[in-house]
Design a protein around this motif. Structure first.
Motif, PDB file in Angstrom:
ATOM      1  N   LEU A  37       0.458  -1.260   0.056  1.00  0.00           N
ATOM      2  CA  LEU A  37       0.155  -0.045  -0.255  1.00  0.00           C
ATOM      3  C   LEU A  37       1.045   1.391   0.145  1.00  0.00           C
ATOM      4  CD1 LEU A  37      -2.369   1.417   0.266  1.00  0.00           C
ATOM      5  CD2 LEU A  37      -3.242   0.542   2.692  1.00  0.00           C
ATOM      6  N   SER A  38       2.109   1.547  -0.858  1.00  0.00           N
ATOM      7  CA  SER A  38       3.385   2.293  -0.745  1.00  0.00           C
ATOM      8  C   SER A  38       2.752   3.033  -2.343  1.00  0.00           C
ATOM      9  CB  SER A  38       3.802   1.617  -0.847  1.00  0.00           C
ATOM     10  OG  SER A  38       4.843   1.061   0.097  1.00  0.00           O
ATOM     11  N   SER A  39       2.678   4.478  -1.490  1.00  0.00           N
ATOM     12  CA  SER A  39       2.659   5.986  -3.119  1.00  0.00           C
ATOM     13  C   SER A  39       3.564   5.053  -3.989  1.00  0.00           C
ATOM     14  CB  SER A  39       2.809   6.712  -2.222  1.00  0.00           C
ATOM     15  OG  SER A  39       1.604   6.858  -1.765  1.00  0.00           O
ATOM     16  N   ALA A  84       2.117  -1.567   4.582  1.00  0.00           N
ATOM     17  CA  ALA A  84       1.655   0.016   4.665  1.00  0.00           C
ATOM     18  C   ALA A  84       3.000   0.615   4.628  1.00  0.00           C
ATOM     19  CB  ALA A  84       0.703  -0.041   5.519  1.00  0.00           C
ATOM     20  N   GLY A  85       4.107   0.731   4.381  1.00  0.00           N
ATOM     21  CA  GLY A  85       4.856   1.364   4.427  1.00  0.00           C
ATOM     22  C   GLY A  85       6.145   1.857   5.105  1.00  0.00           C
ATOM     23  N   ASN A  86       7.510   2.358   4.466  1.00  0.00           N
ATOM     24  CA  ASN A  86       8.615   2.361   5.338  1.00  0.00           C
ATOM     25  C   ASN A  86       8.436   3.312   6.459  1.00  0.00           C
ATOM     26  OD1 ASN A  86      11.424   2.448   6.730  1.00  0.00           O
ATOM     27  ND2 ASN A  86      12.148   1.922   4.303  1.00  0.00           N
ATOM     28  N   PRO A  87       8.543   2.978   7.646  1.00  0.00           N
ATOM     29  CA  PRO A  87       8.188   4.665   8.830  1.00  0.00           C
ATOM     30  C   PRO A  87       9.834   5.310   9.295  1.00  0.00           C
ATOM     31  CG  PRO A  87       8.021   2.109  10.092  1.00  0.00           C
ATOM     32  CD  PRO A  87       8.042   1.968   7.922  1.00  0.00           C
ATOM     33  N   GLY A  88      10.986   4.288   8.337  1.00  0.00           N
ATOM     34  CA  GLY A  88      12.081   5.087   8.751  1.00  0.00           C
ATOM     35  C   GLY A  88      12.917   5.906   7.920  1.00  0.00           C
ATOM     36  N   SER A  89      11.768   5.819   5.995  1.00  0.00           N
ATOM     37  CA  SER A  89      12.653   6.858   5.419  1.00  0.00           C
ATOM     38  C   SER A  89      11.247   7.750   4.720  1.00  0.00           C
ATOM     39  CB  SER A  89      12.891   6.155   4.121  1.00  0.00           C
ATOM     40  OG  SER A  89      11.537   4.745   4.343  1.00  0.00           O
ATOM     41  N   ASN A  90       9.612   7.456   5.731  1.00  0.00           N
ATOM     42  CA  ASN A  90       9.436   8.377   4.667  1.00  0.00           C
ATOM     43  C   ASN A  90       8.116   9.015   6.393  1.00  0.00           C
ATOM     44  OD1 ASN A  90       5.847   9.579   3.922  1.00  0.00           O
ATOM     45  ND2 ASN A  90       7.039   8.082   1.897  1.00  0.00           N
ATOM     46  N   VAL A  91       8.472   9.802   6.882  1.00  0.00           N
ATOM     47  CA  VAL A  91       7.739  10.986   7.929  1.00  0.00           C
ATOM     48  C   VAL A  91       5.766  10.362   7.511  1.00  0.00           C
ATOM     49  CG1 VAL A  91       6.479  13.420   9.001  1.00  0.00           C
ATOM     50  CG2 VAL A  91       8.711  12.268   8.659  1.00  0.00           C
ATOM     51  N   LYS A  92       5.112  10.929   6.035  1.00  0.00           N
ATOM     52  CA  LYS A  92       4.033  10.557   6.291  1.00  0.00           C
ATOM     53  C   LYS A  92       3.506   8.253   6.119  1.00  0.00           C
ATOM     54  CE  LYS A  92       2.439  10.424   1.428  1.00  0.00           C
ATOM     55  NZ  LYS A  92       2.027  10.763   1.203  1.00  0.00           N
ATOM     56  N   ASP A  93       4.491   7.906   6.059  1.00  0.00           N
ATOM     57  CA  ASP A  93       4.465   5.996   6.634  1.00  0.00           C
ATOM     58  C   ASP A  93       4.008   6.147   8.362  1.00  0.00           C
ATOM     59  OD1 ASP A  93       3.837   5.797   4.440  1.00  0.00           O
ATOM     60  OD2 ASP A  93       5.888   5.339   3.524  1.00  0.00           O
ATOM     61  N   ALA A  94       5.117   6.964   9.123  1.00  0.00           N
ATOM     62  CA  ALA A  94       5.171   7.134  10.510  1.00  0.00           C
ATOM     63  C   ALA A  94       4.350   7.190  10.794  1.00  0.00           C
ATOM     64  CB  ALA A  94       6.253   7.042  10.547  1.00  0.00           C
ATOM     65  N   LEU A  95       3.492   8.606  10.326  1.00  0.00           N
ATOM     66  CA  LEU A  95       2.196   8.845  10.530  1.00  0.00           C
ATOM     67  C   LEU A  95       1.287   7.837  10.293  1.00  0.00           C
ATOM     68  CD1 LEU A  95       0.354  11.660  11.680  1.00  0.00           C
ATOM     69  CD2 LEU A  95       0.092  12.708   9.829  1.00  0.00           C
ATOM     70  N   GLN A 108      14.516   0.251  14.632  1.00  0.00           N
ATOM     71  CA  GLN A 108      13.898   1.023  15.767  1.00  0.00           C
ATOM     72  C   GLN A 108      12.834   1.512  15.338  1.00  0.00           C
ATOM     73  OE1 GLN A 108      14.556   0.910  18.804  1.00  0.00           O
ATOM     74  NE2 GLN A 108      15.612  -0.459  18.048  1.00  0.00           N
ATOM     75  N   SER A 109      12.575   2.420  13.850  1.00  0.00           N
ATOM     76  CA  SER A 109      11.645   2.778  13.471  1.00  0.00           C
ATOM     77  C   SER A 109      10.207   2.151  13.265  1.00  0.00           C
ATOM     78  CB  SER A 109      11.469   3.675  12.119  1.00  0.00           C
ATOM     79  OG  SER A 109      11.563   3.015  11.233  1.00  0.00           O
ATOM     80  N   LEU A 110      10.555   1.158  13.260  1.00  0.00           N
ATOM     81  CA  LEU A 110      10.061  -0.933  13.103  1.00  0.00           C
ATOM     82  C   LEU A 110       8.703  -0.829  14.149  1.00  0.00           C
ATOM     83  CD1 LEU A 110      12.334  -2.379  10.608  1.00  0.00           C
ATOM     84  CD2 LEU A 110      10.641  -1.343   9.706  1.00  0.00           C
ATOM     85  N   LEU A 111      10.123  -0.708  15.200  1.00  0.00           N
ATOM     86  CA  LEU A 111       9.410  -1.115  15.994  1.00  0.00           C
ATOM     87  C   LEU A 111       8.348   0.185  16.701  1.00  0.00           C
ATOM     88  CD1 LEU A 111      12.548  -1.872  18.561  1.00  0.00           C
ATOM     89  CD2 LEU A 111      10.901  -3.831  16.753  1.00  0.00           C
TER      90      LEU A 111
END
Length: 517
Positions: free
Chosen positions: A5-7, A35-46, A82-85
């Motif tokens: 589910l990535s852009s 649903a995305g890579n929270p370590g490289s994309n702030v939007k995915d982390a959100l 750590q962003s994955l966690l």
């Protein structure tokens, strides 16, 4: 099934978009949503942060995606790990290099070091209580170049606790027979279940995915409508239908496949992309029949011309009405408007002859079903005009502002006259804006609609004297419809199509209020 589910190029999804799409996919029954890579994309982390609070998934697990630990760093000190966690998902997907070329020349590590990166990452995340999917990046190219090393990479991941190993055709250049050989070899030695992740650079992602499943893989990664990087990925809808309906595999609940067409349409709306009309199973034209003999067969025995019942995937059959259509097809189409009409009714032949005459003059109703329905209703006396054009004028300022046009329009509604003006990006946009501005006082529901496509085709080669055909696609919050107009004047042709579009919207409103569909 794992759904990415990535852009990607040409598609930009907001956090709200991704939340809506995740909910839709959950109703389909997919097992994982990457649903995305929270370590490289702030939007995915959100997204992951909001998903924990706002989504109530019943079938799918959200998956955070990232790379193996970097060289010389412990996983507990690696920000990406750590962003994955921090994403707080039950499952994570880790990609690691399985092609010796990439390990040595892209990561800059020796082959043993690369195995260490894979082992350390998987073992650490398993120790943190995560379900771990190992994405064996470039596995098939690695397998072709150095079979032993590619297999060592996936065995290292499995031996370190990976719950599933996903073999990736990252460059999309592997043929089905090559995939079958590699998957068979991998499944024979790997201690974890095997799945497949195929790219479509040779147009074979769907075929590759099926070959992998038939060769021992137990899962697959795909994207909605195959949309993805470069040429895309395996198509979720096509693959699910093929595996479930054709090959008898247990994927999602079979009854859920009936939601696929609606989900594909909803995704196109949310992502603001055009749905491919000829997409297998879920496309508008997937069960569309035009040739006269084909239509005759389909009306007698649908299974003689269709590989499945369209209802199984939430789609429906369409028979084209054109200059090669027969009276039976015309009668079947008219019965949607007047179920009581007999095949021998003179109106059937009259409408068919009218259509054939109009097509000689440039009309084409195959892609303009709304205009066709209006024509039928007018012939049967089942339509009342909602407004009348008195006059309109369109001005284009050249050369200073060629993109800005001004339209004035005078329209009559039930004895009242409305005169309005509007600017637009081009004459058709201005005319549309002026017409709706005049009509919205009488018909507020017209505020819901918008033009989503506009096509012009020149019908002969007589230069400026040529007739043109205009096809307009319009949407509201429930439906999409297309209308057609033909004239020697492109503005007039556009107006004819636009009138049909507005009239069709108002007709649908009336039918829905009266309990008809």
């Amino acid at each position: 099934a794992i759904l990415s589910l990535s852009s990607t190029g040409g598609v930009w999804l907001t956090v709200d978009d991704k939340l809506k799409i995740a909910s839709l996919l959950d109703t389909l029954g997919v097992h994982y949503i990457e649903a995305g890579n929270p370590g490289s994309n702030v939007k995915d982390a959100l997204f992951f942060s909001r998903a924990q609070k706002e989504l109530e998934l019943k079938n799918a697990k959200l998956v955070a995606f990232g790379a193996t630990v970097r060289k010389g760093i412990s996983p507990k000190d690696d920000e990406n790990i750590q962003s994955l966690l921090s994403a707080n998902t039950e499952a994570v997907c880790i990609f690691g290099k399985c092609w010796d070329l990439h390990a040595e020349h892209i990561l800059g590590v020796d082959l043993l070091e690369n195995l260490g990166l894979i082992a350390d990452t998987v073992a650490y995340l398993k120790g943190m209580g995560k379900e771990v999917i190992f994405d064996a990046e470039h596995f098939f190219d690695g397998y072709k170049h150095n079979k032993e090393y590619a297999l060592a990479c996936i065995n290292t991941a499995a031996g370190s606790g990976a719950d599933m190993v996903c073999l990736c055709d990252t460059n999309g250049g592997t043929f089905p027979h090559e995939v079958a050989d590699a998957v068979t070899a991998a499944a024979a030695v790997c201690r974890a279940p095997i799945s497949i992740h195929a790219h479509n650079d040779t147009g074979m992602a769907d075929a590759v995915t099926l070959c992998a499943i038939m060769s021992g893989a137990v899962g697959f990664q795909a994207t909605i409508s195959g949309i993805g990087e470069r040429c895309g990925n395996a198509n979720l809808f096509t693959t699910l239908a093929n595996l479930t309906l054709k090959l008898g595999y247990d994927t999602v609940p079979k009854e859920n496949l009936k939601k696929m067409r609606a989900i594909s349409v909803a995704y196109a709306e949310i992502a603001n992309v055009r749905q491919l009309s000829r997409a297998p199973y879920v496309g508008k034209h997937a069960f569309y029949h035009k040739a006269g003999m084909h239509v005759d067969v389909i009306l007698k025995a649908p299974h003689a011309m269709e590989h499945i019942d369209p209802a199984l995937v939430g789609n429906h059959r369409e028979t084209a009405i054109s200059d090669i259509a027969g009276s039976r097809a015309m009668w079947e189409r008219m019965r949607r408007v007047a179920p009581e009409i007999s095949r021998e009714d003179p109106a059937v032949k009259e409408v068919l002859n009218q259509i054939k005459e109009m097509e000689l003059n440039g009309y084409q109703f195959e892609g303009a079903d709304a205009s066709l329905e209006l024509l039928i209703r007018k012939k049967l006396g089942k339509f009342n005009h909602h407004f009348d054009l008195i006059a309109f004028k369109v001005l284009v300022e050249e050369p200073h502002s060629p993109d800005v046009s001004l339209a004035t329009i005078e329209i009559g509604v039930g004895g009242e006259i409305e005169i309005t003006a509007a600017q637009g990006n081009g004459p058709v946009n201005a005319l549309d804006a002026a017409a709706r501005k005049a009509l919205e006082r009488f018909y507020p529901s017209l505020r819901q609609i918008r033009l989503t496509d506009y096509k012009v085709r020149v019908l002969d080669t007589n230069a400026t004297a040529s007739e043109v055909r205009v096809v307009i696609e319009t949407r509201d919050d429930k439906h999409t419809w297309s209308t057609v107009g033909v004239s020697t004047d492109v503005i007039n042709a556009s107006w004819i199509a636009l009138v049909d579009s507005l009239e069709y919207k108002l007709l649908k409103d009336e039918l829905e209020k009266g309990g008809e569909s």
